[in-house]
Enzyme design. Structure first.
Site, PDB file in Angstrom:
ATOM      1  CE1 TYR A  31      11.203   5.717  20.598  1.00  0.00           C
ATOM      2  CE2 TYR A  31      13.282   5.416  21.106  1.00  0.00           C
ATOM      3  CZ  TYR A  31      12.122   4.881  20.731  1.00  0.00           C
ATOM      4  OH  TYR A  31      12.110   3.409  21.040  1.00  0.00           O
ATOM      5  NE  ARG A  50      15.755   4.149  13.074  1.00  0.00           N
ATOM      6  CZ  ARG A  50      16.184   3.222  14.004  1.00  0.00           C
ATOM      7  NH1 ARG A  50      16.059   1.887  13.478  1.00  0.00           N
ATOM      8  NH2 ARG A  50      16.926   3.461  14.970  1.00  0.00           N
ATOM      9  NE  ARG A  98      -5.684  16.147  26.571  1.00  0.00           N
ATOM     10  CZ  ARG A  98      -6.644  15.708  25.909  1.00  0.00           C
ATOM     11  NH1 ARG A  98      -7.858  16.596  25.567  1.00  0.00           N
ATOM     12  NH2 ARG A  98      -6.810  14.569  25.717  1.00  0.00           N
ATOM     13  CG  HIS A 100      -6.984  14.902  20.183  1.00  0.00           C
ATOM     14  ND1 HIS A 100      -7.617  15.484  21.291  1.00  0.00           N
ATOM     15  CD2 HIS A 100      -6.845  13.543  20.347  1.00  0.00           C
ATOM     16  CE1 HIS A 100      -8.020  14.391  22.165  1.00  0.00           C
ATOM     17  NE2 HIS A 100      -7.759  13.209  21.813  1.00  0.00           N
ATOM     18  CE  LYS A 146      14.471   4.306  18.068  1.00  0.00           C
ATOM     19  NZ  LYS A 146      14.139   2.999  18.374  1.00  0.00           N
ATOM     20  CD  GLU A 179       9.670  -4.049  15.367  1.00  0.00           C
ATOM     21  OE1 GLU A 179      10.728  -3.645  15.031  1.00  0.00           O
ATOM     22  OE2 GLU A 179       8.745  -3.278  15.440  1.00  0.00           O
ATOM     23  CG  LEU A 203      12.478   0.975  14.202  1.00  0.00           C
ATOM     24  CD1 LEU A 203      11.491   2.519  14.005  1.00  0.00           C
ATOM     25  CD2 LEU A 203      13.120   1.118  15.443  1.00  0.00           C
TER      26      LEU A 203
HETATM   27  N1  PLP Z   1      12.437  -2.614  16.786  1.00  0.00           N
HETATM   28  C1  PLP Z   1      12.114  -1.670  17.634  1.00  0.00           C
HETATM   29  C2  PLP Z   1      10.544  -1.492  18.089  1.00  0.00           C
HETATM   30  C3  PLP Z   1      12.959  -0.983  18.358  1.00  0.00           C
HETATM   31  O1  PLP Z   1      12.513  -0.241  19.336  1.00  0.00           O
HETATM   32  C4  PLP Z   1      14.260  -0.918  17.990  1.00  0.00           C
HETATM   33  C5  PLP Z   1      15.452  -0.298  18.713  1.00  0.00           C
HETATM   34  O2  PLP Z   1      15.293   0.000  20.012  1.00  0.00           O
HETATM   35  C6  PLP Z   1      14.602  -1.927  17.000  1.00  0.00           C
HETATM   36  C7  PLP Z   1      13.933  -2.536  16.271  1.00  0.00           C
HETATM   37  C8  PLP Z   1      16.139  -2.064  16.616  1.00  0.00           C
HETATM   38  O3  PLP Z   1      16.427  -0.831  15.887  1.00  0.00           O
HETATM   39  P1  PLP Z   1      18.077  -0.401  15.786  1.00  0.00           P
HETATM   40  O4  PLP Z   1      18.886  -1.493  15.367  1.00  0.00           O
HETATM   41  O5  PLP Z   1      18.108   0.750  15.018  1.00  0.00           O
HETATM   42  O6  PLP Z   1      18.467  -0.220  17.373  1.00  0.00           O
END
Ligand code: PLP
Length: 284
Positions: A31, A50, A98, A100, A146, A179, A203
């Site tokens: 997403y 991304r 279904r 995997h 993501k 993070e 991320l």
């Molecule tokens: N890290 C994670 C796990 C996230 O889910 C998000 C955004 O929701 C971020 C970092 C921040 O990313 P962005 O600045 O692109 O929204």
């Protein structure tokens, strides 16, 4: 609310996903979230780049070119009322019995995009900063993707909310900062902005990139490197960034004040630069 679903625009209530969708069964999808200010998508191409990285990471062919995505999202913005929106894009490996392993031959992906009103962080939060907890980063080793499989992030964020906090700040291997559960985290020490490196453990935030670009363009000392757990707790300031929360100061960590307990000078500078940058981009 008008959404985009598998090639058509329609009211949200009309979109139906079969229960055998691999997103529903396996969380097999990716997403994106893109903020929209005054009907301009912010850093749309960076978000779509991304998205491509996430799709490559799960070996899911992208159903649309960059230009086709831009056209879809531009129409989605136009079909929804708020001036400030956030776009949510969601692509799964489609509907199949279904198993995997990937469907063979491949099936059409399920493609969904919606627009929601963008709620800005309230002024009170900008003035007070937010409280966070730390938590063990117990996610997988591809946090650069993501993925819609967000159960660890959901549980981590919920542990923060249960503690009356805004975010869980994650520590990997009891050793270093990665993070937040849904945000990136910066540390400020002795006037230097410190950011964890973009690797498989976090991320690559679009807001994170903007903050580092603003630091570089404005002569703010900054370093990208591993940040040890001890440095997190000894920070003068902590900053939290995401597309929907923009830049916030973290003023309490695990119940203890960060620095002097108020949003600091680095926060004030970067928040101001971010707002100015946004306004300039929107004018173009
Ligand atoms: N890290 C994670 C796990 C996230 O889910 C998000 C955004 O929701 C971020 C970092 C921040 O990313 P962005 O600045 O692109 O929204």
């Amino acid at each position: 609310m008008t959404i985009y679903f598998n090639g058509s625009f329609m009211p949200l209530e009309q979109a139906k996903v079969p229960v055998l969708d691999r997103g529903f069964i396996f969380g097999d999808g990716v997403y994106e979230v893109i903020p929209v200010y005054s009907r301009h998508a912010f850093r749309m191409r960076e978000h779509l780049t991304r998205l491509q990285h996430s799709m490559d990471g799960i070996q899911l062919p992208n159903p649309h070119s960059m230009d086709a995505w831009v056209a879809i999202l531009t129409e989605l913005i136009a079909r929804n009322a708020p001036e400030d929106q956030y776009l949510y894009l969601h692509i799964t490996r489609g509907v199949a019995p279904r198993d995997h392993a990937f469907p063979k031959p491949p099936v059409a992906p399920t493609v969904f995009a919606m627009s929601n009103p963008l709620v800005h962080p309230p002024a009170a939060l900008l003035h007070s900063g937010v409280a966070c907890i730390t938590a063990t980063d117990n996610r997988w080793l591809r946090c650069d993707i993501k993925s819609i499989a967000l159960l660890p992030n959901v549980l981590l964020r919920q542990s923060a909310v249960a503690a009356g906090c805004a975010e869980a700040i994650l520590i990997r291997d009891d050793a270093f900062l990665t993070e937040g559960a849904a945000s990136n985290i910066f540390v400020v020490k002795d006037g230097v902005l410190l950011a964890p490196p973009k690797d498989n453990l976090m991320l690559p935030g679009i807001t994170y990139d903007v903050l580092l670009e603003l630091a570089a363009a404005n002569g703010i000392p900054h370093q990208v490197r591993r940040i040890l757990k001890a440095e997190l707790f000894a920070a003068d300031e902590l900053l939290l960034t995401s597309s929907t929360r923009e830049v916030l100061a973290v003023t309490t960590l695990d119940g203890k004040t960060v620095g002097d307990g108020k949003p600091g000078a680095m926060f004030a500078r970067l928040h101001e630069l971010y707002q100015t940058f946004k306004r300039e981009v929107m004018r173009k």
